[in-house]
Motif scaffolding. Structure first.
Motif, PDB file in Angstrom:
ATOM      1  N   THR B  80       0.686  -1.302  -0.240  1.00  0.00           N
ATOM      2  CA  THR B  80      -0.040   0.042   0.011  1.00  0.00           C
ATOM      3  C   THR B  80       0.796   1.178   0.032  1.00  0.00           C
ATOM      4  OG1 THR B  80      -0.256   0.140   2.379  1.00  0.00           O
ATOM      5  CG2 THR B  80      -1.632  -1.184   1.319  1.00  0.00           C
ATOM      6  N   GLY B 341      -5.142  -0.384   2.889  1.00  0.00           N
ATOM      7  CA  GLY B 341      -4.649   0.908   2.189  1.00  0.00           C
ATOM      8  C   GLY B 341      -5.844   1.881   1.899  1.00  0.00           C
ATOM      9  N   GLY B 370      -5.800   0.351  -3.376  1.00  0.00           N
ATOM     10  CA  GLY B 370      -4.714   0.596  -2.364  1.00  0.00           C
ATOM     11  C   GLY B 370      -3.293   0.610  -2.741  1.00  0.00           C
TER      12      GLY B 370
END
Lengths: 165, 416
Positions: B80, B341, B370
């Motif tokens: 992420t 994320g 993400g």
């Protein structure tokens, strides 16, 4: 439309494929055949005067017909404007013109693109691997179909398996 | 000024007509290939240069790098946005703060986040402290490489003071990870602010100390003045940036050109060289340390006394740490941000930041979700090495060390 993209569109109506503007950045996609000509104009025309090479990158879009995208970003110190030039390259016939004759810094940056993505550059003076070893033959590490852990070359290193057997 | 002339002009040759040398046997001459590195102590890591020599002059040099290649750009695609911050520490491991700053700025541009005022000042201030650390490190090692050992101890003494602050700030001296997307990890302790104030008085006389060691040192002058000259036009064409470019007389500095952080609110000047040689690049770094002190001073004066240090965008930015342990919603927010994320919009941005080496840029392509779809790091060290062959041509072997030293290369950033 951004004035830079507009003037490119007016001068090369055949070459400009699409214009992309987001968060203040402007990117123009050019046909592969004319990208060098467009860049020469950007470099030499006094109104453009892009004298500073920022970076050369590449993006892999495996599902697209023309799989790769080569990105050159240039900046003009005098006019303080920047533009991103892109060209799409298909997987077969993976070639695009090099910009080394216009910006000398492109030599290393394009070598990195070749090393990581396997895109070849016409008229490049020294197109070799740069970050990976010369004898590396697992392919092109930054392509999307390349696994994160590599393709097994590392497992053949003797020193990694010492003491385990 | 004769001593400023490009040293490449002076080539010593045996004169066949001269009475003292005409009887000497004709010597066979051939090109010599010299491998320099990767274990050479002056290569700042693992860099190999193959030098083609004619006598002791370099005719061609081939840079071999990638010994420290860890595939950071590939790793970024598999994590992420938040998870990539510690990776940026390991790019230019000498100046981790600036890498964090450059990366966080790029993601903030992607997510269109505005950082609160106090955080902007703190970020700018710490970035300038990091710039001083970077220049101190450069000055010490460059002088050491060239043969002036004393300066090294003095610069590292002062660098140590600053690194201890980082220790107090975030618990690490080198791999800091202090910046966060949308702000900073936590506010500066008051005790540290007081130390910064004291340092502002302590440091300027110390710069004079380094200068005394070097600017009247004939060896230092002989080995830097007129060595590795590059014209402004060539430097731009090679994509050089930072002090390496400004030494050639181009005032390209992103802090002024595309101002960010608290820089637009601070007054400072950008030192620019004339001759484009190693000495000018040294001089610029010395002046930049003085400018950094000015910027830190102004940040301290102008900074709001209180206020948030993290943007309030719960879908992107992390909750304050003390609330994570006591508040359920904050814990969920923290957990979701780190495990999945945040959802970035589809698009692409490039964001360049003036690190102490030059323009450190991040080009991020996002397709939503993400993880970054593609993250390209424009690292100044890598691009500076592209100009090495051009700049080393005609100089002596010993100058090779001066030349790549004067770019301030760090291989972690160069090979990524």
């Amino acid at each position: 439309m951004h004035p830079l993209a507009e003037s490119l569109q007016a001068r090369f109506p055949q070459a400009v494929v699409s214009v992309y503007e987001w968060r203040g950045d402007v990117a123009v996609t050019i046909t592969r055949d004319q990208v060098h000509e467009v860049c020469r104009y950007l470099r030499e025309d006094p109104k453009m005067d892009f004298d500073y090479m920022v970076h050369v990158s590449s993006v892999d879009w495996p599902d697209d017909e023309e799989r790769f995208e080569v990105v050159w970003e240039v900046y003009s110190i005098r006019h303080r404007h920047r533009i991103r030039i892109k060209a799409r390259v298909p997987e077969q016939d993976c070639f695009v013109d090099s910009m080394v004759d216009l910006w000398r810094g492109a030599e290393f940056m394009e070598r990195e693109v070749f090393d990581m993505m396997g895109i070849r550059f016409n008229n490049h003076p020294d197109l070799r691997r740069i970050l990976m070893p010369d004898e590396y033959d697992e392919g092109w590490p930054l392509r999307k179909d390349f696994p994160l852990q590599g393709k097994g070359w590392r497992d053949t290193f003797d020193f990694l398996n010492e003491g385990t057997t | 000024m004769a001593h400023l002339e490009d040293q490449r002009e002076t080539i010593y040759k045996v004169d066949p007509e001269h009475p003292e040398t005409k009887d000497l046997p004709v010597l066979r001459s051939e090109e010599l290939l010299l491998n320099m590195g990767p274990q050479h102590p002056a290569t700042h890591g693992v860099l190999k240069v193959i030098l083609d020599l004619e006598g002791e002059r370099i005719t061609k040099s081939t840079v071999v790098m990638g010994f420290l290649h860890r595939g950071v750009e590939k790793l970024a695609e598999h994590g992420t946005y938040h998870q990539f911050i510690p990776h940026t520490d390991r790019l230019d491991y000498v100046c981790a703060m600036y890498n964090n700053f450059a990366y966080c700025r790029a993601v903030e541009k992607l997510m269109d986040i505005t950082v609160p005022d106090r955080a902007e000042y703190l970020r700018t201030m710490v970035a300038e402290i990091q710039r001083i650390i970077g220049h101190l490190f450069w000055l010490g090692t460059q002088a050491l490489d060239i043969g002036a050992m004393t300066v090294f101890f003095y610069t590292f003494r002062d660098r140590e003071i600053l690194l201890d602050w980082f220790d107090e700030l975030c618990g690490a001296r080198l791999t800091t990870s202090w910046y966060r997307i949308g702000g900073i990890e936590k506010d500066l302790p008051d005790s540290l602010l007081e130390k910064v104030r004291q340092f502002l008085d302590y440091f300027p006389p110390k710069i004079e100390e380094y200068v005394i060691f070097l600017e009247k040192n004939r060896i230092w002058l002989a080995r830097t003045v007129g060595v590795a000259v590059i014209t402004a036009e060539d430097a731009l064409s090679f994509g050089l940036s930072g002090p390496t470019l400004r030494g050639s007389g181009v005032d390209y500095d992103l802090r002024k050109y595309e101002s960010y952080g608290a820089y637009p609110k601070c007054e400072f000047s950008v030192p620019v060289g004339k001759n484009g040689d190693t000495y000018d690049r040294y001089w610029i770094r010395i002046e930049e340390m003085r400018e950094s002190i000015k910027i830190i001073k102004q940040c301290l004066e102008q900074m709001p006394k209180e206020g948030a240090v993290m943007a309030d965008v719960p879908s992107v930015t992390l909750p304050p740490k003390d609330r994570v342990f006591t508040n359920l919603e904050s814990m969920i927010q923290q957990f979701k941000l780190f495990s999945q994320g945040f959802d970035a919009p589809a698009g692409e941005i490039y964001c360049g930041t003036e690190a102490h080496k030059g323009e450190l840029g991040f080009y991020i392509v996002s397709t939503g979700g993400g993880n970054p779809y593609r993250l390209k790091i424009r690292s100044p060290s890598f691009i500076h090495m592209g100009a090495f062959d051009h700049m080393a041509k005609g100089y002596m072997i010993a100058d090779a060390v001066t030349i790549f030293g004067s770019y301030d290369i760090v291989m972690g950033e160069c090979d990524r």
